[in-house]
Design an enzyme around this catalytic site. Structure first.
Site, PDB file in Angstrom:
ATOM      1  N   GLU A  86       0.494  -1.263  -0.048  1.00 24.15           N
ATOM      2  CA  GLU A  86      -0.319  -0.082   0.470  1.00 24.15           C
ATOM      3  C   GLU A  86       0.866   1.388   0.404  1.00 24.15           C
ATOM      4  O   GLU A  86       0.073   2.583  -0.552  1.00 24.15           O
ATOM      5  CB  GLU A  86      -0.816  -0.182   1.266  1.00 24.15           C
ATOM      6  N   ARG A 174      14.528 -20.510  20.285  1.00 26.69           N
ATOM      7  CA  ARG A 174      14.278 -20.697  21.418  1.00 26.69           C
ATOM      8  C   ARG A 174      13.802 -22.008  21.982  1.00 26.69           C
ATOM      9  O   ARG A 174      12.874 -22.263  21.234  1.00 26.69           O
ATOM     10  CB  ARG A 174      13.266 -19.723  21.515  1.00 26.69           C
TER      11      ARG A 174
END
Ligand code: URA
Length: 270
Positions: A86, A174
Site C-alpha cells: 500500500e 528459542r
C-alpha cells in the site's frame, strides 16, 4: 484509484500534500513509528496520517526539509507485505526498515546496530512474491547511505547477512523461553549452522522487504538495533534496547536525509 484511502494503512495519496514523499521509514512497533516522527530531534511532524489497526503512520520532515512517512509495518512478513504494497501505491519508492534484532555472533554486541546487506529469507510471505531462490538483496545505494550515516554518527555498527525468519521463538531456535517444548528436528542447531555461515543476526521482516523491493521496483534497506545476544541468552535486554533503537533511528534518519537524489530513480531499483 491511487488517490483513494488504502484499506490497511488508512491513508491515500491525497493525504500527502503537493509533493508526496518518496521515502518511508518503517518500524514493526507503532510507538517507534511515532517516536521517529514526533520525538526525534531534527524531525518535524507535519501530520498524523492514520491510526488504523495499530498501523500508525505519520507525515514528517527531515532536518533538510525532505518529506518522509514514518509507518508501522506490524510484526512479521505477512503484515509488512501488506503495508509495503500500500505504501508503494501511494508513491513511496525508498524504504528503510528500522527494526530490532538478536545477534548470533559474539563480536556483534548488545546495543550495536546491524545494517543488512542481504537476507537469508526463510519466510512464507516472500514465497508469494518471488521464488525461494530469488535473492533477498538490499538496495546497495541505500545501504551505503546507512553505512555512511553510521560512520558519521560514530555508532557501533556492523554490516552483513541477516537471517530473516517467520517466528521469534521456534524459527530463532528459542527453547528455554518458548511455550513450545517440541522444537522441530530441522530447527535444532540452526543457529550454530547460521553462525558458521557468518550470518550476523536474526530478525523477522527484511527478507520479504528486499524481495518486494526488487520485484516491485523500489529501494529497500534495513538497520536493526541489537537487543538480544543469542550467544549468551534467549532474552531481549531492555536497557540495551534503548540505546540500540535510538542509534538505529538516528542512522536511518541521517541516511534518508543524505540519500542522493540520483539514486531515487527507477534504474537503481531493479
Ligand atoms: N527481534 C527478533 O526477531 N529477534 C530477537 O532476538 C530480537 C528482536
Amino acid at each position: 484509484m491511487e488517490h483513494e484511502v488504502q484499506y490497511h494503512i488508512g491513508f491515500g495519496k491525497k493525504d500527502l500534500g503537493q509533493s508526496p514523499p518518496l521515502i518511508a521509514l518503517i518500524s514493526g512497533d507503532p510507538d517507534r513509528a511515532r517516536i521517529i516522527a514526533q520525538e526525534t530531534q531534527g524531525t518535524v511532524l507535519e501530520k498524523e496520517l492514520s491510526e488504523n489497526r495499530g498501523l500508525n503512520s505519520y507525515l514528517a520532515r527531515l532536518p533538510n526539509g525532505r518529506p518522509f512517512i514514518s509507518a508501522t509495518s506490524g510484526m512479521g512478513a505477512p503484515s509488512l507485505s501488506i503495508v509495503i504494497n500500500e505504501l508503494y501505491q501511494v508513491g513511496v519508492r525508498v524504504i528503510i526498515r528500522v527494526g530490532t534484532s538478536g545477534s548470533i555472533q559474539s563480536d556483534v554486541k548488545m546495543g550495536s546496530v546491524v545494517i543488512t546487506r542481504a537476507a537469508l529469507c526463510r519466510q512464507g510471505a516472500a514465497d508469494d512474491i518471488a521464488p525461494k531462490e530469488y535473492p533477498a538483496a538490499a538496495n546497495p545505494f541505500l545501504t551505503l547511505a546507512l553505512v555512511n550515516a553510521a560512520r558519521e554518527l560514530k555508532t557501533d555498527w556492523h554490516i552483513g547477512i541477516t537471517a530473516s525468519v517467520d517466528t521469534f521463538f521456534e524459527g530463532q531456535e528459542r527453547a528455554e523461553s518458548s511455550a513450545n517444548k517440541n522444537l522441530l528436528r530441522h530447527l535444532h542447531g540452526v543457529t550454530e549452522e547460521y553462525r558458521a555461515l557468518g550470518i550476523l543476526n536474526y530478525e523477522m521482516e527484511s527478507g520479504t522487504l528486499f524481495k518486494m523491493g526488487s520485484v516491485y521496483g523500489f529501494a529497500a534497506a534495513c538497520i536493526c538495533g541489537i537487543i538480544a545476544d543469542r550467544t549468551q541468552s534467549e532474552h531481549p535486554d531492555h536497557q540495551a534496547k534503548e540505546r540500540a533503537v535510538h542509534d538505529a533511528i538516528r542512522v536511518a534518519l541521517r541516511a534518508a536525509e543524505t540519500f542522493d537524489k540520483e539514486y531515487m530513480q527507477p534504474r537503481y531499483w531493479r
